[in-house]
Design a protein around this motif. Structure first.
Motif, short mmCIF file in Angstrom:
data_model
loop_
_atom_site.label_atom_id
_atom_site.label_comp_id
_atom_site.label_asym_id
_atom_site.label_seq_id
_atom_site.Cartn_x
_atom_site.Cartn_y
_atom_site.Cartn_z
N THR A 1 0.83 -1.20 0.00
CA THR A 1 0.00 0.00 0.00
C THR A 1 0.87 1.26 0.00
OG1 THR A 1 -0.11 -0.01 2.42
CG2 THR A 1 -1.89 -1.13 1.25
N GLU A 2 0.28 2.32 -0.53
CA GLU A 2 0.84 3.66 -0.41
C GLU A 2 -0.07 4.45 0.54
OE1 GLU A 2 3.57 4.68 -1.59
OE2 GLU A 2 4.09 3.34 -3.26
N ILE A 3 0.55 5.20 1.47
CA ILE A 3 -0.22 5.93 2.47
C ILE A 3 -0.28 7.41 2.10
CG2 ILE A 3 -0.51 6.45 4.92
CD1 ILE A 3 -0.54 3.46 4.27
N GLU A 4 -1.48 7.96 2.07
CA GLU A 4 -1.69 9.39 1.88
C GLU A 4 -2.12 9.98 3.22
OE1 GLU A 4 -4.89 12.39 -0.24
OE2 GLU A 4 -4.46 10.47 -1.21
N TRP A 5 -1.28 10.85 3.78
CA TRP A 5 -1.57 11.47 5.08
C TRP A 5 -2.30 12.79 4.84
CZ3 TRP A 5 -0.40 8.76 9.50
CH2 TRP A 5 0.51 7.70 9.38
N ARG A 6 -3.54 12.86 5.28
CA ARG A 6 -4.33 14.08 5.13
C ARG A 6 -4.56 14.68 6.52
NH1 ARG A 6 -9.59 13.00 1.40
NH2 ARG A 6 -8.38 12.26 -0.36
N LEU A 7 -3.48 15.10 7.14
CA LEU A 7 -3.59 15.57 8.52
C LEU A 7 -3.44 17.08 8.64
CD1 LEU A 7 -1.52 12.81 10.39
CD2 LEU A 7 -3.92 12.79 9.69
N ASP A 8 -3.26 17.75 7.52
CA ASP A 8 -3.08 19.20 7.56
C ASP A 8 -4.41 19.95 7.60
OD1 ASP A 8 -3.73 18.31 5.03
OD2 ASP A 8 -2.61 19.91 3.99
N ARG A 9 -5.50 19.21 7.50
CA ARG A 9 -6.83 19.84 7.51
C ARG A 9 -7.86 18.84 8.02
NH1 ARG A 9 -5.55 17.97 2.58
NH2 ARG A 9 -7.12 16.92 1.28
N LYS A 10 -9.00 19.34 8.45
CA LYS A 10 -10.11 18.47 8.84
C LYS A 10 -10.91 18.08 7.60
CE LYS A 10 -9.56 18.96 13.38
NZ LYS A 10 -9.32 17.87 14.34
N THR A 11 -11.33 16.83 7.54
CA THR A 11 -12.10 16.35 6.40
C THR A 11 -13.54 16.09 6.82
OG1 THR A 11 -10.15 15.26 5.45
CG2 THR A 11 -12.31 14.54 4.65
N PRO A 12 -14.52 16.79 6.23
CA PRO A 12 -15.93 16.52 6.57
C PRO A 12 -16.28 15.08 6.20
CG PRO A 12 -15.71 18.60 5.37
CD PRO A 12 -14.38 17.91 5.28
N LEU A 13 -17.11 14.46 7.02
CA LEU A 13 -17.52 13.08 6.75
C LEU A 13 -18.29 12.99 5.43
CD1 LEU A 13 -18.57 12.00 10.36
CD2 LEU A 13 -16.42 11.54 9.17
N GLU A 14 -19.00 14.07 5.08
CA GLU A 14 -19.72 14.08 3.80
C GLU A 14 -18.74 13.99 2.63
OE1 GLU A 14 -22.04 15.89 6.99
OE2 GLU A 14 -20.03 16.31 6.19
N THR A 15 -17.57 14.60 2.79
CA THR A 15 -16.55 14.53 1.73
C THR A 15 -16.04 13.11 1.56
OG1 THR A 15 -15.85 16.81 2.15
CG2 THR A 15 -14.29 15.39 1.01
N VAL A 16 -15.85 12.41 2.68
CA VAL A 16 -15.42 11.01 2.61
C VAL A 16 -16.46 10.20 1.84
CG1 VAL A 16 -14.89 8.93 3.94
CG2 VAL A 16 -14.10 11.17 4.75
N ALA A 17 -17.73 10.41 2.15
CA ALA A 17 -18.80 9.68 1.45
C ALA A 17 -18.81 10.02 -0.04
CB ALA A 17 -20.15 10.01 2.08
N GLU A 18 -18.60 11.29 -0.37
CA GLU A 18 -18.58 11.70 -1.79
C GLU A 18 -17.43 11.03 -2.53
OE1 GLU A 18 -18.33 15.93 -1.80
OE2 GLU A 18 -20.33 16.21 -0.92
N GLU A 19 -16.27 10.93 -1.87
CA GLU A 19 -15.12 10.30 -2.52
C GLU A 19 -15.30 8.79 -2.65
OE1 GLU A 19 -11.41 11.42 -0.75
OE2 GLU A 19 -11.84 13.57 -0.84
#
Length: 493
Positions: A186-204
């Motif tokens: 696996t390749e890991i993408e760290w998205r810790l520089d900002r908060k991610t709305p749960l709706e955005t996770v669902a959209e993706e």
């Protein structure tokens, strides 16, 4: 390594490398070479115990599966198994709490731990505030009672970092760093520089056909799943938390595994119940920021079978004005990951070691437990040593595919009261509930008459509940148990 001397061992290897069978191989060789009497497999979750039992029963005979039904008075429990079978599969609650128990029913099997091989799989699940007391007991079993113990995991805790503990095991695979590097999938993408709305996770997730999101709170899982149910085709979204009873979860996992195998669209939203030992393989995994071992376990559900293309794991911080973690320890462990300044490789054992050294720095067992042990108080020690602090209450649920079993159990409980035999029969449709409003929707079943114990004229409650008939709709095929009020407790599972 199974031909080595008795004592303390660790097995550190990446997820998906066959540790389940390797551990049995080690234990069988060790028994033959050192004349050990039995093998005891200790697993953190009941679902893992049952899953491993299916594998081991095809190889060895006379496997005893032993787990406890919590919160029942002594008189309502069956006599404890003596652990006289050659191979025992049990849970960490059953094994470790017995070492600190003051109850005869729990202690009757302790002599059979001596001169055995004990394998503790998923060793990272040991609570940090019980670590020193537990591992001192382990050292005692190895040094005085001819027990060999193996601590196995992909994320081996560096218990030697505890200042108050002597911990010097032998590693079964000393060159494990090479294995981690060779089996990186696996390749890991760290998205810790900002908060991610749960709706955005669902959209993706929506346009992806093979994706799983694992979050820390059931509240977050429900939010993402609700959004996906609205935006995705029917029968392509699956929800996995302990709001589903064991039979329901097992069925969901079976359907998910089949759809993934057939290449059909499959979008899963889950809590940590999917991380340990659940053999699923997604192309993409989202993981809410969590302790490092949880992130690594989640990555183990991504590209598990080693496709040509690397799997994609996205670690994100959920946007939520309320609390993000179920307890202080979980919060501290997640902060420890942030303090290591990602990006870094989760496939490097050196990084895992550094994480645990940071996490254990200055940590100690809870004061009430150490005081009870120092005072040689058996009763207080037993009361303070709990792997699960808040065990909640048990509720029998009307899972549709087990409807006839539910009707039968409900009838028996209402006519006879709760006893161990009925509850064992009901285990597949029983889950733990923490909702403070449960009394509105369900009724507590009295302890069976022959098992009742009275204190000041009061009958001891069973802490076992049945839905009131008009509220059975609050257990659904999609989301399991979801009561309309409360959510005061939102546990990690």
């Amino acid at each position: 390594m199974g031909d080595g001397p008795e004592g303390l061992y660790t097995l550190t290897a990446p997820t998906g490398t066959g540790k389940t069978l390797a551990l049995l191989h080690f234990a069988l060789r060790h028994c033959l070479r050192n004349g050990k009497q039995r093998i005891i497999i200790v697993l953190p979750f009941l679902t893992l115990a049952e899953q491993n039992a299916e594998i081991y029963e095809n190889i060895v005979s006379d496997v005893l599966i032993d787990h406890s039904q919590s919160d029942l008075p002594d008189e309502a429990r069956e006599l404890a198994a003596r652990w006289s079978a050659p191979v025992i599969i049990t849970t960490s609650v059953r094994f470790f709490e017995a070492l600190f128990s003051d109850r005869p029913a729990d202690c009757r099997k302790l002599h059979h731990i001596a001169d055995s091989v004990v394998v503790f799989d998923e060793a990272q699940s040991l609570p940090v505030n019980l670590t020193t007391s537990t591992l001192r007991a382990v050292n005692e079993l190895c040094s005085r009672y001819h027990t060999t113990m193996v601590f196995s995991t992909a994320t081996q805790p560096d218990f030697a970092a505890r200042k108050d503990l002597d911990w010097t095991p032998r590693e079964i695979i000393p060159e494990n760093k090479k294995m981690f590097a060779a089996l990186r999938r696996t390749e890991i993408e760290w998205r810790l520089d900002r908060k991610t709305p749960l709706e955005t996770v669902a959209e993706e997730m929506s346009p992806l056909d093979s994706v799983c999101t694992i979050v820390n709170l059931r509240r977050h899982a429900r939010q993402i799943a609700d959004a996906l149910y609205q935006s995705c085709p029917e029968n392509t979204v699956f929800f996995l938390t302990t709001d589903l009873c064991p039979a329901h979860r097992s069925r969901q996992i079976e359907i998910i595994r089949q759809r993934l195998h057939e290449g059909k669209p499959c979008r899963v939203v889950a809590t940590q119940c999917i991380e340990a030992g659940v053999d699923l393989d997604f192309k993409t995994v989202y993981r809410a920021l969590a302790p490092l071992d949880a992130i690594i376990q989640a990555a183990g559900r991504c590209n598990r079978n080693g496709r040509d293309q690397m799997g994609r794991v996205i670690v994100f911080c959920p946007e939520d004005s309320r609390r993000l973690y179920p307890d202080d320890w979980y919060n501290n462990a997640a902060i420890t990951v942030q303090e290591m300044s990602p990006p870094f490789s989760i496939h490097d054992p050196d990084n895992i070691r550094e994480y645990y050294q940071r996490l254990f720095d200055g940590s100690s067992d809870k004061k009430t437990l150490t005081e009870a042990i120092d005072a040689r108080s058996f009763a207080q020690t037993a009361a303070q040593y709990k792997l699960i602090d808040n065990a909640g209450v048990q509720i029998i649920v009307p899972y549709a595919e087990k409807r006839e079993l539910y009707k039968s159990i409900s009838k028996q409980l209402r006519e006879q009261g709760a006893d161990a035999g009925i509850l064992k029969e009901a285990a597949s449709i029983t889950l733990t509930c923490f909702d403070k409003n449960l009394d509105i929707y369900a009724e507590e079943i009295p302890v069976a008459r022959r098992n009742r114990v009275r204190f000041d004229g009061q009958t001891a409650g069973s802490r076992v509940y049945l839905f009131r008939p008009q509220y059975e709709e609050y257990y659904s095929a999609e989301m399991g148990l979801h009561l309309p009020q409360g959510e005061e407790f939102d546990g990690i599972w």
